[in-house]
Design an enzyme around this catalytic site. Structure first.
Site, PDB file in Angstrom:
ATOM      1  N   THR A 170       9.846 -11.450   0.466  1.00  0.00           N
ATOM      2  CA  THR A 170       7.915 -12.483   0.517  1.00  0.00           C
ATOM      3  C   THR A 170       8.120 -12.024  -0.969  1.00  0.00           C
ATOM      4  OG1 THR A 170       7.458 -12.017   2.404  1.00  0.00           O
ATOM      5  CG2 THR A 170       6.242 -12.252   0.915  1.00  0.00           C
ATOM      6  N   LYS A 209       3.853   0.662  -4.967  1.00  0.00           N
ATOM      7  CA  LYS A 209       2.574   1.875  -4.983  1.00  0.00           C
ATOM      8  C   LYS A 209       3.069   2.796  -4.531  1.00  0.00           C
ATOM      9  CE  LYS A 209       1.977  -0.583  -0.608  1.00  0.00           C
ATOM     10  NZ  LYS A 209       2.199  -1.667  -0.479  1.00  0.00           N
ATOM     11  N   GLY A 245       1.180 -12.107  10.940  1.00  0.00           N
ATOM     12  CA  GLY A 245       2.663 -11.217   9.376  1.00  0.00           C
ATOM     13  C   GLY A 245       1.186 -10.902   8.139  1.00  0.00           C
ATOM     14  N   GLU A 286       1.791  -5.107   9.322  1.00  0.00           N
ATOM     15  CA  GLU A 286       3.477  -4.933   9.518  1.00  0.00           C
ATOM     16  C   GLU A 286       3.893  -4.557  11.100  1.00  0.00           C
ATOM     17  OE1 GLU A 286       6.216  -5.109   7.118  1.00  0.00           O
ATOM     18  OE2 GLU A 286       4.406  -5.011   5.483  1.00  0.00           O
ATOM     19  N   ASP A 310      -1.808   3.963   2.128  1.00  0.00           N
ATOM     20  CA  ASP A 310      -2.072   2.578   1.657  1.00  0.00           C
ATOM     21  C   ASP A 310      -2.776   2.950   0.396  1.00  0.00           C
ATOM     22  OD1 ASP A 310      -0.168  -0.093   0.785  1.00  0.00           O
ATOM     23  OD2 ASP A 310      -2.878  -0.445   0.853  1.00  0.00           O
ATOM     24  N   LYS A 350      -2.459   3.808  -3.931  1.00  0.00           N
ATOM     25  CA  LYS A 350      -3.414   2.590  -4.954  1.00  0.00           C
ATOM     26  C   LYS A 350      -4.824   3.704  -5.580  1.00  0.00           C
ATOM     27  CE  LYS A 350      -1.933  -1.594  -1.997  1.00  0.00           C
ATOM     28  NZ  LYS A 350      -2.171  -2.224  -1.637  1.00  0.00           N
TER      29      LYS A 350
END
Length: 430
Positions: A13, A105, A187, A190, A201, A205
């Protein structure tokens, strides 16, 4: 230098977006950096696969060596993901004097300091603005625009998947599992959403942001992480009745040289700017001692938003190449790592519990909090669905994490308390 050659690792993507920008905006980019940027090689798993973007077939390769050992390639753009194997590839590229731009990341949270030091030793750049909040420029403002200030706090929504889920749960009254399935179909999530919904996640970050803001080497293991799986419609309804919106908030703060970094569901007043950030959008607040409050808002993911940040980093590298200033970005952490202990972490809390609906119950609960010097800003009591029980919702004034832990332990010992259903941070009010 008439031309800078790029090797692109990954054509998913974001990689597709990078190709579209480099080919479609070539003239504008050349005008701004003073030289042409040319794609030389693209690393893919399957060179025969049909693509959504026009590609010169000679660019494609399945062999990483065609990029990292190619003397004609000046910059490696890494947008393929992965941690350990990707780190090995990028280390080799840096030793071969290639500059790095990455949107990874996960990699930077684990190996970032090591890669940055290696790059400095080899007079190479490593830029990673796209790794934190997609299309939102946040890394460079911290290292350049706000470099003269002392950053005291960073808080924000840095994961679009969880923000989408919580928005749908709040606005449409849907449960977590239903919204998650919808997000996967669209989308936004995941197939394995663990890293997003469990907060990992966002934690990666926040690790990167805290390192930059506080000039201190904070590790991923130093971040206290709680995800959103336990949030129910009841939690959302009670929060609304008290004037709050629930968001997954990353929070990094420093006081007297001691840092705290968390990712956890947080209640924000409905009029707080972060409470108004909907769906997959991200927003980051930065509090500086001199500048005060600044806010960065925009799409946190997606092909072109993230690719825009990647190509902006690439343009910064090219300018450094032309000026002969590459390899100067990394600065050794200024301060030794010091983390706040639980008795130094102060915050308001939302506590919801199910208790016996009987005389004397509230007095017993009040005594527990009084013993820990905990006072309350808001209290709400409602009948429970279970017979002879009630639900009590409390919002504390600012207390330490240690006071909270002690209170919870003592509440669990009371025979009138059936369950502490939920406990969330409250921010942006006091």
């Amino acid at each position: 230098m008439s031309q800078v050659n790029v090797g692109l690792c990954g054509l998913g993507t974001v990689g597709t977006g990078v190709v579209k920008l480099l080919t479609g905006h070539a003239d504008e980019i050349k005008y701004k950096v003073g030289t042409e940027i040319q794609i030389k090689k693209i690393l893919v798993n399957d060179v025969e696969k049909k693509r959504d973007v026009a590609i010169n077939r000679e660019w494609l390769t399945a062999d990483p060596e065609d990029l990292v050992n190619n003397p004609e390639i000046d910059v490696i753009i890494e947008v393929m993901g992965g941690i350990d194997d990707t780190n090995i590839l990028l280390e080799k590229a840096i030793r071969n004097k290639k500059h790095i731009v990455t949107a990874n990341k996960d990699l930077m949270a684990v190996y970032g300091p090591k890669l940055l030091k290696l790059a400095k030793d080899n007079k190479c750049d490593v830029f990673y603005d796209a790794s934190v909040a997609g299309g939102i420029p946040i890394i460079r403002p911290l290292t350049e625009g706000l470099a003269s200030d002392k950053i005291q706090k960073i808080m924000g929504i840095v994961n679009g998947t969880t923000n989408y889920i919580l928005t749908k749960m709040s606005d449409e009254g849907l449960d977590f599992d239903t919204v998650l399935q919808e997000a996967q179909k669209l989308g936004f999530a995941e197939a394995d959403p663990t890293a997003d919904v469990d907060g990992l996640d966002a934690a990666r970050k926040m690790t990167l942001l805290a390192n930059l803001a506080f000039k201190m080497e904070i590790d991923l293991d130093d971040v206290e992480v709680t995800g959103i799986r336990s949030i129910t419609q009841e939690d959302i309804a009670f929060a609304k009745s008290l004037g709050y919106t629930i968001k997954l908030i990353g929070n990094a703060s420093i006081y007297d040289g001691k840092a705290e970094v968390t990712v956890e569901p947080t209640l924000l007043p409905n009029d707080h700017p972060l409470a108004l950030v909907k769906n997959e959008f991200n927003a980051v607040y930065v509090y500086g001692k001199a500048v005060g409050e600044t806010m960065f808002y925009g799409p946190g993911a997606g092909s072109l938003p993230t690719a825009t940040a990647v190509v902006s980093d690439l343009m910064a590298v090219v300018k450094n190449i032309r000026l002969g200033t590459t390899g100067t970005e990394y600065i050794v952490p200024q301060y030794e790592k010091q983390l706040k202990q639980d008795d130094e972490k102060y915050m308001q809390y939302f506590i919801r519990m199910e208790v016996d609906d009987a005389a004397g119950t509230f007095q017993k609960i009040t005594n527990v909090f009084t013993d820990e010097n905990v006072s309350f800003q808001k209290i709400l009591q409602l009948p429970s669905e279970e017979e002879k029980t009630a639900q009590i919702v409390m919002v504390t004034h600012k207390i330490s994490k240690q006071q909270l832990v002690n209170s919870q332990e003592n509440l669990k010992r009371l025979d009138v308390v059936n369950e502490i259903i939920s406990c969330y941070r409250v921010d942006g009010e006091e």
